[in-house]
Scaffold this motif. Sequence first.
Motif, PDB file in Angstrom:
ATOM      1  N   ALA A 157      -4.219  -2.849   3.754  1.00 42.94           N
ATOM      2  CA  ALA A 157      -5.278  -2.684   2.759  1.00 42.94           C
ATOM      3  C   ALA A 157      -6.209  -3.895   2.733  1.00 42.94           C
ATOM      4  O   ALA A 157      -7.444  -3.756   2.740  1.00 42.94           O
ATOM      5  N   ASN A 160      -8.257  -4.239   6.021  1.00 49.45           N
ATOM      6  CA  ASN A 160      -9.276  -3.197   6.065  1.00 49.45           C
ATOM      7  C   ASN A 160     -10.446  -3.548   5.163  1.00 49.45           C
ATOM      8  O   ASN A 160     -11.617  -3.467   5.573  1.00 49.45           O
ATOM      9  N   ALA A 161     -10.146  -3.948   3.928  1.00 48.66           N
ATOM     10  CA  ALA A 161     -11.215  -4.327   2.996  1.00 48.66           C
ATOM     11  C   ALA A 161     -12.008  -5.514   3.525  1.00 48.66           C
ATOM     12  O   ALA A 161     -13.249  -5.541   3.460  1.00 48.66           O
ATOM     13  N   ASP A 194     -13.101   4.137   2.109  1.00 53.73           N
ATOM     14  CA  ASP A 194     -12.020   3.159   2.159  1.00 53.73           C
ATOM     15  C   ASP A 194     -12.058   2.225   0.956  1.00 53.73           C
ATOM     16  O   ASP A 194     -11.038   1.992   0.298  1.00 53.73           O
ATOM     17  N   TRP A 198      -9.293   4.907  -0.740  1.00 53.23           N
ATOM     18  CA  TRP A 198      -8.041   4.817   0.007  1.00 53.23           C
ATOM     19  C   TRP A 198      -7.401   3.437  -0.038  1.00 53.23           C
ATOM     20  O   TRP A 198      -6.180   3.323  -0.153  1.00 53.23           O
ATOM     21  N   ILE A 199      -8.193   2.383   0.041  1.00 52.65           N
ATOM     22  CA  ILE A 199      -7.615   1.035  -0.051  1.00 52.65           C
ATOM     23  C   ILE A 199      -6.999   0.801  -1.438  1.00 52.65           C
ATOM     24  O   ILE A 199      -5.856   0.332  -1.534  1.00 52.65           O
ATOM     25  N   ILE A 202      -3.658   2.872  -1.568  1.00 53.09           N
ATOM     26  CA  ILE A 202      -2.549   2.282  -0.817  1.00 53.09           C
ATOM     27  C   ILE A 202      -2.052   1.010  -1.492  1.00 53.09           C
ATOM     28  O   ILE A 202      -0.845   0.716  -1.497  1.00 53.09           O
ATOM     29  N   THR A 203      -2.957   0.262  -2.108  1.00 49.49           N
ATOM     30  CA  THR A 203      -2.545  -0.940  -2.838  1.00 49.49           C
ATOM     31  C   THR A 203      -1.637  -0.583  -4.011  1.00 49.49           C
ATOM     32  O   THR A 203      -0.600  -1.228  -4.236  1.00 49.49           O
ATOM     33  N   TRP A 227      -1.495   6.768   7.501  1.00 52.86           N
ATOM     34  CA  TRP A 227      -2.021   5.699   8.333  1.00 52.86           C
ATOM     35  C   TRP A 227      -1.661   5.899   9.804  1.00 52.86           C
ATOM     36  O   TRP A 227      -2.455   5.587  10.690  1.00 52.86           O
TER      37      TRP A 227
END
Length: 281
Positions: A157, A160-161, A194, A198-199, A202-203, A227
């Motif tokens: 996460a 990606n961020a 994201d 999604w981020i 998932i966090t 993922w």
Amino acid sequence: MTTAVRTRPAPATKTGPARRTTVLCLVLAPAVVAATVPTVLADGLLRGPAVMNGSVRGTALVVLVVALPGLLLALRAAGEGSVRAHAVLVGALAYLTYNAMLFAYATPFNELYLAYIVLLALSLWTLVSAFVDPLPRIDPGPRFPVRGVSAFLLTVAVLNAAAWLRVDVPALHQDPPGSLAGTGLTTNPIHVQDLAVWIPAITIVAVQLWRRRPSGMFLAGAALVFWEIEAVGVAVDQWFGHRAAPTSDVATLGGAGLFVAMAALTLLPLTLWLRAAPARP
């Protein structure tokens, strides 16, 4: 004088997706085929830059030959009470929703527009239906590396961020943004999804798993499935995009190789999760 009190046995708790979710999955399946088969095979249908046309064909192929069979196989096993299959089902639905968004927002308007909209609507609301169903609650157990898998999800996460913000923040002062050169896009729906959905999701799952919440253990499995398929999908779409436009920087063999490595790396925590998750609730 005493009176005997008769008690009824408690009804057995139903496991697996509800009938509503099952029916929606079965309706979703032909919508996937209708949207992806022409995207992969039809010449002249896609109207974007060559690299983007190649990438969307790669994504459509993975949706058709990986996500859809995985969804249907998981649906059958989850209906029989398999916790592992139930997590695969939720992860596959999340993947279909993610990429249906991209078909709808990142593909130039064409004859499949309504097919993409139907795919997005069915994917999204089937995912919502799956979350409305009672989800299995799993005790992580003493041997499952809770913090290691949580750290993996948090690392994915955060990286990606960071990757998207590294591109997007400097682009705030660019007109047009250099990061969109060659894509034909005016904004990047991948970054939007994201960073906004999604981020954070998932966090939250990673934090729930870190705290050893039973719901966190189940959702961690679904997140790892999501993922895993996504990493495979990006690797394939990068390869297809590069084949369509070898000189473009939008899709490269290096990008394909990176996500092949990510898919291989994700197999480790996913395998650990599959071994730890019970066959039945």
